[in-house]
Design an enzyme around this catalytic site. Structure first.
Site, PDB file in Angstrom:
ATOM      1  N   PRO A   1       1.003  -1.286   0.105  1.00 39.22           N
ATOM      2  CA  PRO A   1       0.149   0.093  -0.140  1.00 39.22           C
ATOM      3  C   PRO A   1       0.722   1.230   0.018  1.00 39.22           C
ATOM      4  O   PRO A   1       1.824   1.327   0.785  1.00 39.22           O
ATOM      5  CB  PRO A   1      -0.526   0.044   1.310  1.00 39.22           C
ATOM      6  N   GLU A   2       0.318   2.179  -0.761  1.00 38.82           N
ATOM      7  CA  GLU A   2       1.235   3.403  -0.947  1.00 38.82           C
ATOM      8  C   GLU A   2       0.017   4.599  -0.608  1.00 38.82           C
ATOM      9  O   GLU A   2      -0.977   4.408   0.023  1.00 38.82           O
ATOM     10  CB  GLU A   2       1.803   3.495  -2.333  1.00 38.82           C
TER      11      GLU A   2
END
Ligand code: ZN
Length: 278
Positions: free
Chosen positions: A2-3
């Site tokens: 996840p960013e």
């Protein structure tokens, strides 16, 4: 992994579910998730608190509590929050933490569960001083007014590292990871291998716009799901369908049809079109 867009999607989803709700019970199923806190200290500081607001900083999910503390979560590789109405646990091998929330009107209680297959995700409770220290260690938010083309120009000019590597440095720019760094370089038509300090003025302008564009578009599509990332309802993001270069080695460039190249920079893959990006 996840960013920024995935963390933002999760923070918004959690905020809709738990803002104004009290933490009724905390269960820790794997002690390392709160390391270096003890599970006992973590539970003591969180139980009974009311969530005032849920927000994101870099790739962290931050819940502000009614006593000024913050409950913070770093998802890392495979961390995932799922919200559901209260329900008994079935066999759930990757469950790290479960939290029972109740709202003051005794309506809409829910359970937030944190699952983590790879076990790199971490949670903590920070007082305002510890939070300020963490916050100050992170670079500007790329979607904030603080992040201007001039800010980016100064960051790039000070580094001889390959552009893609600099974009991943959380102390310089917060929240970008490998997916969106590669996509931003493609949109800006800049080769991700170039030393950051060689990026010219017009290229900096394009890159600044490209970073904001790709992050905003990904948030509006609820993030990118390759394998593990899900929103808090268990739904997949949709941005994986719109990636131009990331994970597309040897596929045709969407602009010029040249096969996309893959190289390894600092141990991580970078993807680019050798014709469009110079
Ligand atoms: Zn191309």
């Amino acid at each position: 992994m996840p960013e920024l867009p995935e963390a933002e999607t999760i923070a918004r989803g959690l905020g809709d579910r738990i803002t104004g709700h009290r933490v009724h019970r905390v269960r820790i199923h794997r002690d390392e998730v709160v390391d270096p806190m003890t599970p006992r200290a973590f539970k003591k500081r969180l139980t009974g608190r009311i969530v005032q607001r849920v927000e994101r900083r870099a790739k962290w999910i931050i819940a502000r509590l009614d006593d000024g503390q913050r409950w913070i979560t770093q998802l890392r590789m495979t961390g995932r929050f799922i919200w559901s109405p209260p329900a008994p646990l079935r066999g759930e091998p990757h469950l790290s933490v479960s939290l029972l929330f109740e709202d003051p009107n005794h309506q809409g209680a829910g359970v937030v569960r944190f699952y983590d297959v790879r076990r790199f995700g971490r949670m903590s409770i920070l007082d305002s001083e510890a939070w300020s220290e963490l916050d100050a260690s992170l670079g500007p938010e790329p979607l904030s007014d603080r992040f201007t083309a001039e800010t980016l120009e100064r960051l790039l000019a000070a580094s001889g590292a390959p552009l893609r590597n600099l974009l991943l440095d959380q102390q310089r720019i917060a929240g970008l990871g490998n997916v969106y760094a590669n996509e931003a370089c493609f949109i800006a038509r800049v080769d991700p291998r170039r030393p950051a300090s060689t990026i010219g003025c017009a290229e900096v302008q394009r890159l600044h716009g490209a970073i904001r564009e790709v992050l905003s578009n990904a948030i509006s599509r609820r993030g990118t799901s390759f394998s593990d990332y899900r929103d808090i309802g268990g739904g997949e993001g949709e941005f994986q369908n719109e990636l131009a270069v990331y994970g597309r080695a040897d596929e045709a460039c969407p602009v010029c049809a040249t096969p996309i190249h893959r190289v390894v920079l600092a141990g991580r893959a970078a993807f680019f079109c050798p014709t469009c990006q110079s």
